[in-house]
Design an enzyme around this catalytic site. Structure first.
Site, PDB file in Angstrom:
ATOM      1  N   ASP A  57      37.781  14.244  47.042  1.00 11.52           N
ATOM      2  CA  ASP A  57      38.839  14.458  46.042  1.00 11.52           C
ATOM      3  C   ASP A  57      39.754  13.228  45.971  1.00 11.52           C
ATOM      4  O   ASP A  57      40.856  13.287  45.447  1.00 11.52           O
ATOM      5  CB  ASP A  57      39.632  15.744  46.317  1.00 11.52           C
ATOM      6  CG  ASP A  57      40.227  15.793  47.707  1.00 11.52           C
ATOM      7  OD1 ASP A  57      40.235  14.761  48.411  1.00 11.52           O
ATOM      8  OD2 ASP A  57      40.704  16.886  48.097  1.00 11.52           O
TER       9      ASP A  57
ATOM     10  N   LEU B 267      38.220  15.398  51.907  1.00  6.85           N
ATOM     11  CA  LEU B 267      39.050  16.344  51.149  1.00  6.85           C
ATOM     12  C   LEU B 267      40.456  16.334  51.720  1.00  6.85           C
ATOM     13  O   LEU B 267      40.623  16.527  52.920  1.00  6.85           O
ATOM     14  CB  LEU B 267      38.499  17.775  51.287  1.00  6.85           C
ATOM     15  CG  LEU B 267      37.132  18.106  50.682  1.00  6.85           C
ATOM     16  CD1 LEU B 267      36.691  19.493  51.129  1.00  6.85           C
ATOM     17  CD2 LEU B 267      37.169  18.030  49.159  1.00  6.85           C
ATOM     18  N   HIS B 268      41.444  16.073  50.884  1.00  9.62           N
ATOM     19  CA  HIS B 268      42.815  16.189  51.386  1.00  9.62           C
ATOM     20  C   HIS B 268      43.826  16.612  50.325  1.00  9.62           C
ATOM     21  O   HIS B 268      45.005  16.771  50.607  1.00  9.62           O
ATOM     22  CB  HIS B 268      43.269  14.887  52.061  1.00  9.62           C
ATOM     23  CG  HIS B 268      43.451  13.730  51.108  1.00  9.62           C
ATOM     24  ND1 HIS B 268      44.609  13.533  50.404  1.00  9.62           N
ATOM     25  CD2 HIS B 268      42.629  12.727  50.743  1.00  9.62           C
ATOM     26  CE1 HIS B 268      44.486  12.441  49.651  1.00  9.62           C
ATOM     27  NE2 HIS B 268      43.297  11.941  49.835  1.00  9.62           N
ATOM     28  N   ARG B 269      43.376  16.822  49.079  1.00  2.00           N
ATOM     29  CA  ARG B 269      44.339  17.174  48.032  1.00  2.00           C
ATOM     30  C   ARG B 269      44.718  18.653  48.163  1.00  2.00           C
ATOM     31  O   ARG B 269      43.878  19.504  48.480  1.00  2.00           O
ATOM     32  CB  ARG B 269      43.740  16.937  46.646  1.00  2.00           C
ATOM     33  CG  ARG B 269      43.426  15.484  46.353  1.00  2.00           C
ATOM     34  CD  ARG B 269      44.113  14.990  45.089  1.00  2.00           C
ATOM     35  NE  ARG B 269      44.974  13.875  45.382  1.00  2.00           N
ATOM     36  CZ  ARG B 269      44.563  12.651  45.732  1.00  2.00           C
ATOM     37  NH1 ARG B 269      43.283  12.400  45.848  1.00  2.00           N
ATOM     38  NH2 ARG B 269      45.439  11.713  45.987  1.00  2.00           N
TER      39      ARG B 269
END
Ligand code: UDP
Length: 363
Positions: free
Chosen positions: A282, A208-210
């Site tokens: 994501d 997850l990094h968005r």
């Protein structure tokens, strides 16, 4: 033909590796095409940058613009200023950009304003979500591109709808998948594989990094706790992106299944993906790789610019709430629905880079 190739961030490195290999093969056959590799320095951590150069045998960059982090405008501006100087000192016939990061857009603008042709690899994909910085990068880059290399017919159609002439749209396939095929025999388990007692199918990969998932700390913690509870006795390997790590800080989280690890190098990461039970992510790129590998993927976003991963592949778009993810995950574990739906999109055959270089040589 002199080409300047731009790479700035992790997914870029994976995309340029096979393009450079294709140029080197042509050089070996006697073609006079040359390239200069410019690293903008957008990603600079060893495990987001150097590791990929080493593992994928990418030659060291001829120049590093060393821009590092900053706000969207700071980073874009810094890349433009530095790249203009670079192009003045090292003119070329064509600037080749890949993907949709700030470096892609910034360098395309600089090149075009210096009357240098622009080739965009992964042109035409659109999520329709203008809150994503990447979507703006895609639209701006495609508004000034000369050679559009697309990964899918839907990306080509998006360009046609925007009035781009068919003569400059080249549906070539997916360079990220070239890299996957070129390295599948080299993938290997990470050091923690046996420490964590990982076995094929007994763990899930989470990335997850968005901004929509990680920028709000409480929502991120709630999501992680929800995922932790959702998976029963499965372990979850979470290679944590520096952006996400900065938001979580040193918080003591109450998680029993999630194991935090550093961002992985390509060869370990693809081993982890290929042997996983499922992936929750994501990332756009990962949903392409899981499509080819036939691994169930749950994409924590409300839109995708890669519809083929859903129509043909194993990807499911689950939105950004834990409730929706749980609903889709339950459906999957109850019925193994993904097993009925598996296919590889057209031209994702490992030869996209060769096609790109052949087209550039003919033009
Ligand atoms: N990746 C990797 N190690 C990791 C996480 C991702 O090698 O720990 C690779 C992954 O296989 C994919 C690419 O990085 O090829 C995707 O990067 P990212 O999620 O940063 O970019 P996006 O696809 O969201 O643009």
């Amino acid at each position: 033909m002199k080409i300047t190739i731009i790479a700035g961030a992790r997914p870029n490195f994976i995309k340029i590796a096979p393009i450079i290999k294709a140029i080197e093969n042509k050089q070996f056959e006697g073609e006079t095409m040359t390239f200069r590799l410019v690293h903008t320095g957008q990603h600079y951590d060893k495990n987001l940058s150097d590791t990929f150069f080493e593992e994928l045998n990418i030659p060291l960059p001829n120049a590093n613009l060393d821009v590092k982090s900053g706000s969207q405008a700071e980073q874009t501006g810094a890349i433009m200023i530095a790249f203009e100087k670079e192009l003045i000192h090292n003119p070329c016939d064509l600037v080749l950009v890949v993907g949709d990061v700030n470096s892609t857009m910034a360098c395309a603008i600089v090149a075009k304003k210096m009357n240098i042709k622009v080739a965009h690899v992964e042109a035409g994909i659109r999520s329709g979500d203008m809150t994503m910085p990447e979507e703006i990068n895609r639209i701006v880059t495609d508004s000034i591109t000369d050679y559009f290399f697309t990964t899918s017919t839907s990306a080509s159609d998006n360009l046609l709808k925007n009035g781009v002439s068919t003569s400059v749209i080249h549906f070539v396939g997916n360079v990220m998948i070239d890299t996957l095929y070129q390295n599948l025999e080299r993938i290997s388990p990470p050091n923690f594989w046996s420490d964590y007692d990982l076995k094929t199918g007994n763990y899930i990969i989470l990335t997850l990094h968005r901004p929509s998932n990680v920028d709000e700390e409480h929502a991120l913690i709630r999501l992680l706790e929800g995922i932790d509870q959702m998976v029963g006795d499965k372990k979850i390997i979470f290679p944590i992106h520096p952006r996400t790590k900065a938001i979580l800080g040193e918080k003591d989280l109450n998680l029993k299944n999630i194991l935090f690890v550093e961002p992985q190098g390509y060869l370990n990461f693809m081993y982890l993906i290929k042997n996983s039970f499922a992936v929750i992510t994501d990332s756009g790129g990962i949903s392409e790789e899981t499509t080819v590998l036939g691994i169930p993927c749950f994409t924590m976003r409300t839109t995708t610019e890669r519809p083929e991963t859903i129509e043909i592949g194993t990807n499911t778009l689950v939105g950004i709430t834990i409730e929706n993810l749980e609903k889709e995950y339950k459906k999957f574990t109850a019925a193994d629905i993904h097993l009925h739906k598996r296919g590889i999109p057209e031209l994702w055959d490992g030869k996209a880079s060769e096609r790109i270089i052949d087209i550039l040589l003919k033009n």
